[in-house]
Design a protein around this motif. Structure first.
Motif, PDB file in Angstrom:
ATOM      1  N   GLN A   1      36.884  48.708  42.360  1.00 36.80           N
ATOM      2  CA  GLN A   1      36.131  47.511  42.744  1.00 36.80           C
ATOM      3  C   GLN A   1      36.750  46.222  42.216  1.00 36.80           C
ATOM      4  N   LEU A   2      37.617  46.344  41.230  1.00 39.48           N
ATOM      5  CA  LEU A   2      38.097  45.149  40.538  1.00 39.48           C
ATOM      6  C   LEU A   2      38.877  44.193  41.440  1.00 39.48           C
ATOM      7  N   SER A   3      39.623  44.717  42.385  1.00 33.56           N
ATOM      8  CA  SER A   3      40.451  43.858  43.231  1.00 33.56           C
ATOM      9  C   SER A   3      39.616  42.906  44.090  1.00 33.56           C
ATOM     10  N   SER A   4      38.332  43.217  44.266  1.00 31.15           N
ATOM     11  CA  SER A   4      37.470  42.356  45.083  1.00 31.15           C
ATOM     12  C   SER A   4      36.779  41.270  44.261  1.00 31.15           C
ATOM     13  N   VAL A   5      36.971  41.269  42.945  1.00 37.33           N
ATOM     14  CA  VAL A   5      36.356  40.264  42.079  1.00 37.33           C
ATOM     15  C   VAL A   5      37.150  38.974  42.178  1.00 37.33           C
ATOM     16  N   ASP A   6      36.468  37.864  42.226  1.00 43.06           N
ATOM     17  CA  ASP A   6      37.124  36.553  42.324  1.00 43.06           C
ATOM     18  C   ASP A   6      38.112  36.348  41.179  1.00 43.06           C
ATOM     19  N   ASN A   7      39.272  35.772  41.515  1.00 44.35           N
ATOM     20  CA  ASN A   7      40.317  35.393  40.559  1.00 44.35           C
ATOM     21  C   ASN A   7      41.103  36.579  40.021  1.00 44.35           C
ATOM     22  N   VAL A   8      40.945  37.761  40.613  1.00 39.10           N
ATOM     23  CA  VAL A   8      41.755  38.918  40.225  1.00 39.10           C
ATOM     24  C   VAL A   8      42.934  39.014  41.174  1.00 39.10           C
ATOM     25  N   THR A   9      44.154  38.928  40.607  1.00 35.77           N
ATOM     26  CA  THR A   9      45.371  38.979  41.430  1.00 35.77           C
ATOM     27  C   THR A   9      45.856  40.404  41.601  1.00 35.77           C
ATOM     28  N   THR A  10      46.036  41.112  40.501  1.00 31.37           N
ATOM     29  CA  THR A  10      46.487  42.511  40.559  1.00 31.37           C
ATOM     30  C   THR A  10      45.688  43.334  39.555  1.00 31.37           C
ATOM     31  N   VAL A  11      45.602  44.628  39.826  1.00 36.59           N
ATOM     32  CA  VAL A  11      44.918  45.579  38.938  1.00 36.59           C
ATOM     33  C   VAL A  11      45.836  46.765  38.733  1.00 36.59           C
ATOM     34  N   GLY A  12      46.010  47.144  37.478  1.00 38.05           N
ATOM     35  CA  GLY A  12      46.845  48.300  37.163  1.00 38.05           C
ATOM     36  C   GLY A  12      46.116  49.242  36.242  1.00 38.05           C
ATOM     37  N   ALA A  13      46.118  50.536  36.581  1.00 38.43           N
ATOM     38  CA  ALA A  13      45.463  51.545  35.732  1.00 38.43           C
ATOM     39  C   ALA A  13      46.022  52.909  36.065  1.00 38.43           C
ATOM     40  N   ALA A  14      46.283  53.703  35.038  1.00 40.27           N
ATOM     41  CA  ALA A  14      46.731  55.074  35.265  1.00 40.27           C
ATOM     42  C   ALA A  14      45.551  55.912  35.736  1.00 40.27           C
ATOM     43  N   PRO A  15      45.773  56.892  36.620  1.00 42.40           N
ATOM     44  CA  PRO A  15      44.675  57.739  37.101  1.00 42.40           C
ATOM     45  C   PRO A  15      43.991  58.460  35.941  1.00 42.40           C
ATOM     46  N   TYR A  16      42.682  58.592  36.040  1.00 37.14           N
ATOM     47  CA  TYR A  16      41.929  59.287  34.992  1.00 37.14           C
ATOM     48  C   TYR A  16      42.268  60.775  35.012  1.00 37.14           C
ATOM     49  N   VAL A  17      42.477  61.309  33.826  1.00 40.89           N
ATOM     50  CA  VAL A  17      42.771  62.735  33.671  1.00 40.89           C
ATOM     51  C   VAL A  17      41.559  63.399  33.034  1.00 40.89           C
ATOM     52  N   PRO A  18      41.045  64.484  33.594  1.00 42.17           N
ATOM     53  CA  PRO A  18      39.878  65.150  32.993  1.00 42.17           C
ATOM     54  C   PRO A  18      40.095  65.434  31.505  1.00 42.17           C
ATOM     55  N   GLY A  19      39.080  65.105  30.702  1.00 41.33           N
ATOM     56  CA  GLY A  19      39.179  65.285  29.263  1.00 41.33           C
ATOM     57  C   GLY A  19      39.701  64.068  28.519  1.00 41.33           C
ATOM     58  N   GLN A  20      40.184  63.102  29.260  1.00 43.31           N
ATOM     59  CA  GLN A  20      40.701  61.873  28.642  1.00 43.31           C
ATOM     60  C   GLN A  20      39.551  61.102  28.000  1.00 43.31           C
ATOM     61  N   GLN A  21      39.720  60.684  26.735  1.00 43.43           N
ATOM     62  CA  GLN A  21      38.651  60.017  25.994  1.00 43.43           C
ATOM     63  C   GLN A  21      38.683  58.495  26.108  1.00 43.43           C
ATOM     64  N   VAL A  22      39.873  57.941  26.338  1.00 47.36           N
ATOM     65  CA  VAL A  22      40.021  56.488  26.433  1.00 47.36           C
ATOM     66  C   VAL A  22      40.853  56.161  27.662  1.00 47.36           C
ATOM     67  N   ALA A  23      40.358  55.232  28.469  1.00 45.05           N
ATOM     68  CA  ALA A  23      41.094  54.804  29.658  1.00 45.05           C
ATOM     69  C   ALA A  23      41.230  53.278  29.625  1.00 45.05           C
ATOM     70  N   VAL A  24      42.335  52.802  30.216  1.00 46.69           N
ATOM     71  CA  VAL A  24      42.624  51.373  30.166  1.00 46.69           C
ATOM     72  C   VAL A  24      42.996  50.874  31.557  1.00 46.69           C
ATOM     73  N   ALA A  25      42.463  49.719  31.910  1.00 44.31           N
ATOM     74  CA  ALA A  25      42.854  49.033  33.146  1.00 44.31           C
ATOM     75  C   ALA A  25      43.314  47.629  32.781  1.00 44.31           C
ATOM     76  N   SER A  26      44.345  47.162  33.490  1.00 49.03           N
ATOM     77  CA  SER A  26      44.899  45.840  33.233  1.00 49.03           C
ATOM     78  C   SER A  26      44.716  44.968  34.465  1.00 49.03           C
ATOM     79  N   ILE A  27      44.104  43.788  34.248  1.00 50.71           N
ATOM     80  CA  ILE A  27      43.856  42.844  35.338  1.00 50.71           C
ATOM     81  C   ILE A  27      44.704  41.611  35.111  1.00 50.71           C
ATOM     82  N   THR A  28      45.375  41.168  36.137  1.00 52.08           N
ATOM     83  CA  THR A  28      46.103  39.901  36.074  1.00 52.08           C
ATOM     84  C   THR A  28      45.306  38.836  36.801  1.00 52.08           C
TER      85      THR A  28
END
Length: 754
Positions: A454-481
């Protein structure tokens, strides 16, 4: 105080020797031990700092001995991937890679570089290479190699964390303030020694304290900025404190006292006021501890230590120097008059309002101003208040945050880098907003995946980068420019939208927890944390200032007027800073770039420093009024004499402070310029508009109630003597001297002081 003054004057060489030995000893220790300043901010807990803690626990964020930076180039008249451009870049990259300490150079033309496509903007003819370097690498060599690309068709710049250079010390502007202070003192005193001594005393206090601060950096959390802050405040108050004592000493000499007697009287009156004023400044500075930010508490410690030593120099070193100089502290004209007075003849003129050959001398400027204020107190108070409101009005639009490179001076390396990168990759190219998520189960992981979509549709968001979620992963990170720079309001709005709307909606019904961080988010949280504590800090120091003044002057209304007028001066300082640096009215003139948000520590610093300095002038003004009130119980006379006798020295002191603070504003460092100009203008307004116009006008209107003090409060509060016990015949109303002919008081052989 008299005993201290007499001891210092009798053992003048011992006192001077102790100061010299202390200075030399500290220099030797400093050379041997060195300095260990650091810029750790000890930021208060907030969502953005919590996110970094989560990343660190997950092993995704850790301190590293390497940093990265960018080399960006833009071509004109050629394609960005033209073979000749690629060849030149390859040669440059090889040269940079060969520099010791450079670990890697990731070129956009390298087929093995996975991020190559994101490092080229064909539409704008811009590209950049990422350089990874070790600590201590020669960044000047890298920059020189990079600028080898410069030509008639190619423009190059370097930037990023690896190429960031801490601002260095200034080279000369502060000396302009000292020179200006000397000129002002000479115009006032017409004596070389009287002009030099306040500066020497101030420099001695600042010099010793700065050496101690350097040593203390090895055991305390202090930033290098603490030295600049200590010097800025110490020079201003140190010169002013010595000025007040020298002025009172000269008056005592002209009243016929011997040098030791004059020193004793100066310290027992103005010296007490100096100590009291210094304590109020120290209290205001140490009050910054309630804010809870390491860099601010470090600055406050350094500045408070400097004020302490400038006070110590004023009440020990200065009396010793005055004893050494003797009557030379007076001008030649005054010394001649003193000789005539001692011989029993009538001087041709006097240094103070008096009478000459049976006719009244015209009152001085301060006396005429006092009469003008008392003649129309309502009109003068209204005019002063209007001016204060006009100057303070810009504070209503105060925007607190960090200034980014878009506000740097045009033509500076950082601004050139920002212009090239923002042209090719957007203003938010180096302004990643990070979403750090804890995903304790797969349902939370799925919710995070939906959030990223959903992030790409938010105003003032140019690009969104995030690694695919892996089952069992405890921490996930997304980067917005974002599409905007860190200081832009649009970036703040984006972070607020994410925190208040987008993320809560994604978290609903799941165990997902997402925190927003990044450079802009940290700045935003830090500014909010500090500004939320500003009212508490202001209330604390206002209360302490009120209590100190109440104990000193046994009054309720006088401290109340002082506290309220101090707040007015603070708002002027913040308003002027907003207009000059946020609106950009003075940034180009001061060589600090364009308009930008006010750095978050500035309001705290202006509040603490300006409250203390305003209290200084209030103490010197009201102590003289209280002295006269104690002798005559005539409020109008007390107010008039207070303004008449302190007006000249307060305005001189304010002009000196203005010159010292304004000289620091010429260093070209944005934060120092903000503090310098904000304080410089506020000091002038405080002296001329608030202390010598608004306060006396209000005290005239209030009348005898100024000095009312409840009996129960009088029993509870200890007695402080700020003005000492000066002799009655040294305290005559200047108008009395101008109104009576010579011979009216045949028993007096001393000219009346004013």
């Amino acid at each position: 105080m008299k005993n201290l003054a007499l001891w210092c004057s009798r053992r003048k060489r011992t006192v001077l020797g102790l100061w010299v030995v202390a200075f030399i000893g500290l220099v030797c220790l400093t050379v041997g031990v060195g300095a260990s300043f650091n810029d750790s901010s000890d930021a208060p807990a907030a969502e953005s700092t919590t996110a970094y803690g989560i990343l660190a626990q997950a092993g995704l964020y850790a301190e590293s001995s390497t940093t990265t930076g960018n080399i960006v180039w833009q071509v004109d008249g050629l394609s960005i991937d033209d073979p000749s451009v690629q060849a030149d870049v390859a040669a440059m990259a090889s040269e940079v890679a060969a520099i010791p300490g450079v670990q890697a150079v990731a070129s956009p033309y390298d087929a093995t570089n996975p991020a190559a496509t994101t490092q080229i903007s064909a539409a704008t003819g811009t590209a950049f290479a990422t350089v990874t370097v070790e600590d201590g690498v020669d960044i000047d060599a890298i920059s020189a190699a990079a600028h080898g690309l410069d030509s008639s068709t190619t423009q190059t710049a370097v930037g990023g964390e690896a190429f960031y250079v801490q601002p260095g010390g200034s080279h000369g502007p502060e000396a302009l303030g000292i020179i200006a202070a000397f000129a002002i003192l000479f115009l006032m005193f017409r004596s070389m020694w009287a002009s030099v001594l306040p500066i020497l005393t101030g420099l001695a206090g600042v010099g010793v304290s700065m050496l101690i601060v350097v040593l203390a950096s090895n055991w305390m959390n202090l930033s290098a900025t603490s030295l600049t802050m200590g010097a800025l405040i110490g020079l201003g108050v140190g010169i002013d404190y010595a000025l007040f004592i020298v002025n009172r000493h000269r008056k005592a000499l002209m009243a016929g006292k011997s040098v030791p007697e004059a020193i004793a009287q100066a310290l027992d009156t103005s010296g007490r006021a100096v100590i009291f004023a210094g304590l109020t400044v120290i209290v205001a500075l140490l009050g910054m501890f309630v804010v809870g930010l390491g860099v601010l508490t470090g600055m406050s410690r350094a500045a408070a230590l400097t004020v302490l030593f400038t006070v110590a120099a004023a009440v020990t070193l200065l009396p010793a120097l005055l004893a050494m100089i003797g009557p030379k502290i007076l001008s030649k004209r005054q010394r001649a008059e003193l000789v005539q007075l001692t011989a029993g003849t009538t001087p041709a003129s006097t240094a103070v309002p008096s009478t000459v050959a049976g006719r009244a001398v015209t009152p001085g400027r301060s006396t005429r101003w006092a009469l003008k204020v008392q003649g129309a107190p309502r009109r003068m108070a209204a005019g002063a208040l209007l001016l204060v409101l006009v100057l303070a009005a810009p504070v209503l639009s105060l925007n607190v945050g960090d200034a980014d490179a878009s506000a740097d001076p045009a033509g500076s390396p950082t601004r050139e880098y920002f212009d090239l990168m923002s042209t090719g990759f957007g203003a938010g190219y180096d302004n990643a907003v990070l979403l750090v998520a804890t995903t304790p189960n797969d349902a939370a992981g799925a919710a995070f995946t939906d959030l990223v979509a959903q992030l790409s549709s938010v105003d003032n968001v140019t690009t969104v980068g995030a690694a695919p979620y892996v089952p069992g992963q405890q921490v996930a990170v997304a980067s917005i420019t974002p599409g905007s720079s860190p200081q832009a309001n649009e970036t703040t709005d984006l972070i607020t939208t994410l925190r208040d709307d987008v993320i809560p909606a994604a978290e609903t019904g799941t165990d997902l927890q997402v925190s927003v961080t990044g450079t802009a988010a940290v700045s935003m949280d830090l500014a909010h944390a500090l500004m939320s504590k500003l009212p508490l800090y202001l209330a604390l120091i206002a209360l302490l200032g009120f209590l100190l003044l109440a104990m000193a002057f046994r009054s309720i209304l006088v401290p109340l007027v002082g506290a309220v007028s101090n707040i007015a001066t603070i708002l002027v300082g913040m308003g002027v800073t907003t207009a000059l640096f946020q609106w950009g009215w003075g940034t180009e003139l001061l060589r600090v770039g364009g308009g930008a948000p006010i750095i978050y520590i500035i309001p705290i610093l202006i509040v603490g420093i300006m409250f203390g300095l305003s209290m200084d002038y209030q103490v010197f003004l009201v102590s003289r009024m209280h002295e006269e009130w104690t002798h005559t119980r005539d409020n109008a006379r007390a107010v008039r004499v207070g303004v008449a006798e302190t007006g000249r020295v307060i305005t001189t002191a304010a002009m000196i402070m203005f010159c010292v603070f304004a000289s620091f504003a010429l260093t070209g460092e944005r934060i120092v310029a903000m503090i310098g100009m904000g304080l410089a203008v506020a000091v002038l307004v405080d002296a001329f508009v608030v202390r010598l116009t608004l306060v006396p006008a209000l005290m005239k209107l209030i009348g005898d109630r100024n000095w009312a003090y409840p009996r129960w409060a009088d029993r509870l509060t200890p007695h402080l003597s700020v003005e000492g016990a000066p002799e009655a015949d040294d305290d005559s109303d200047p108008l009395d001297a101008a109104a009576h002919p010579v011979g009216a008081d045949a028993g007096s052989t001393r000219p009346t002081t004013a």
